[in-house]
Write an enzyme that holds these catalytic residues in place. Structure first.
Site, PDB file in Angstrom:
ATOM      1  N   SER A  69       0.827  -1.206   0.000  1.00 42.43           N
ATOM      2  CA  SER A  69       0.000   0.000   0.000  1.00 42.43           C
ATOM      3  C   SER A  69       0.864   1.260   0.000  1.00 42.43           C
ATOM      4  CB  SER A  69      -0.896   0.026   1.230  1.00 42.43           C
ATOM      5  OG  SER A  69      -1.730  -1.108   1.261  1.00 42.43           O
TER       6      SER A  69
HETATM    7  N1  SAH Z   1      -0.824  -4.570   4.140  1.00 42.33           N
HETATM    8  C1  SAH Z   1      -0.195  -4.922   2.894  1.00 42.33           C
HETATM    9  C2  SAH Z   1      -1.095  -4.586   1.729  1.00 42.33           C
HETATM   10  C3  SAH Z   1      -1.275  -5.785   0.917  1.00 42.33           C
HETATM   11  S1  SAH Z   1      -2.456  -5.715  -0.389  1.00 42.33           S
HETATM   12  C4  SAH Z   1       1.155  -4.276   2.765  1.00 42.33           C
HETATM   13  O1  SAH Z   1       1.482  -3.390   3.546  1.00 42.33           O
HETATM   14  O2  SAH Z   1       1.924  -4.686   1.888  1.00 42.33           O
HETATM   15  C5  SAH Z   1      -3.755  -6.737   0.274  1.00 42.33           C
HETATM   16  C6  SAH Z   1      -3.368  -8.142   0.662  1.00 42.33           C
HETATM   17  O3  SAH Z   1      -4.568  -8.783   1.138  1.00 42.33           O
HETATM   18  C7  SAH Z   1      -2.846  -9.016  -0.481  1.00 42.33           C
HETATM   19  O4  SAH Z   1      -1.614  -9.564  -0.105  1.00 42.33           O
HETATM   20  C8  SAH Z   1      -3.927 -10.107  -0.625  1.00 42.33           C
HETATM   21  O5  SAH Z   1      -3.403 -11.360  -1.002  1.00 42.33           O
HETATM   22  C9  SAH Z   1      -4.506 -10.142   0.775  1.00 42.33           C
HETATM   23  N2  SAH Z   1      -5.866 -10.694   0.878  1.00 42.33           N
HETATM   24  C10 SAH Z   1      -6.932 -10.529   0.040  1.00 42.33           C
HETATM   25  N3  SAH Z   1      -8.015 -11.185   0.489  1.00 42.33           N
HETATM   26  C11 SAH Z   1      -7.636 -11.789   1.664  1.00 42.33           C
HETATM   27  C12 SAH Z   1      -8.312 -12.638   2.600  1.00 42.33           C
HETATM   28  N4  SAH Z   1      -9.584 -13.008   2.441  1.00 42.33           N
HETATM   29  N5  SAH Z   1      -7.608 -13.075   3.669  1.00 42.33           N
HETATM   30  C13 SAH Z   1      -6.313 -12.732   3.858  1.00 42.33           C
HETATM   31  N6  SAH Z   1      -5.621 -11.940   2.998  1.00 42.33           N
HETATM   32  C14 SAH Z   1      -6.276 -11.477   1.910  1.00 42.33           C
END
Ligand code: SAH
Length: 220
Positions: A69
């Site tokens: 993000s």
């Molecule tokens: N907080 C992260 C942002 C990652 S983007 C950072 O700082 O890098 C969102 C993430 O949510 C992705 O890695 C995706 O695989 C995960 N995601 C999506 N749906 C999900 C679910 N149902 N349970 C767990 N993770 C999920």
């Protein structure tokens, strides 16, 4: 730590200070959140080839079709979550692990869930090498972690079509959940749980996240 592949030098620190000032000018007020951003070496959460982008206020690809993000978004969500030292925080979407590290720098006890196996393994390895120790879970964040509930705070870092009821149930009374809610663009939503059937919902502007998906990336 060994070798210099985890190098965090004066140049990185200088770039980070600038990023913190940029976030401050964009309206992030919490000094605790800004301090946490100032401490986490974001460049180590991205491929080395993208070093020059690490301290720009931008989202970036981290593989498996997912993104780290934008720093402003991380700071904004973290500020809304109002993290206190010792808070038990459930994070959904570990991704690169960057947001996880920011929560840990604030003194939270973090339980983090990721549904993509590759990202789960990578972020676990990296955070551990950097000395960050959340509890890692590979699974579907929609289910939360009933065995570890209730939580003081819950942070969703993927776009949820609606606020998952299951997760509200895993929140303590007085607890806060923050999530981007919606379809193509999402409204940053904060839920304060005043009582079992008494929740207060506020909206905090529009953002774009990758979607929250059901299940995990590997079939059982
Ligand atoms: N907080 C992260 C942002 C990652 S983007 C950072 O700082 O890098 C969102 C993430 O949510 C992705 O890695 C995706 O695989 C995960 N995601 C999506 N749906 C999900 C679910 N149902 N349970 C767990 N993770 C999920």
């Amino acid at each position: 730590m060994k070798g210099n592949d985890l190098d965090d030098n004066y140049r990185h620190k200088g770039l980070r200070k600038k990023l913190v000032e940029e976030l401050r000018s964009k309206g992030i007020r919490s000094e605790d959140v800004l301090d946490a951003i100032n401490k986490v070496p974001r460049h180590l959460f991205m491929d080395t080839g993208f070093l020059n982008y690490a301290y720009k206020d931008q989202a970036f690809p981290i593989g498996a079709g997912q993104t780290i993000s934008q720093p402003y978004t991380v700071a904004f969500q973290t500020e809304l979550l109002d993290v206190k030292k010792g808070d038990k925080v459930l994070e959904i979407g570990t991704g690169s692990g960057y947001q996880t590290a920011v929560l840990l720098e604030l003194g939270a006890r973090v339980f983090t869930i990721e549904r993509q196996k590759e990202l789960f393994l990578n972020s676990q390895a990296l955070l551990t090498r950097l000395g960050y120790h959340p509890r890692f879970f590979y699974g579907d964040g929609y289910k939360g972690l009933p065995a570890f509930a209730p939580f003081d705070k819950i942070l969703i870092t993927a776009a949820a079509a609606e606020i998952p009821d299951t997760l509200i149930r895993q929140l303590k009374t007085g607890g806060i959940l923050v999530a981007p809610v919606g379809g193509e663009t999402q409204e940053m939503t904060r839920v304060i749980k005043h009582g079992r059937d008494d929740i207060e919902i506020t909206k905090h502007g529009y953002f774009v996240f990758v979607p929250m998906m059901k299940g995990t990336s590997y079939k059982k």
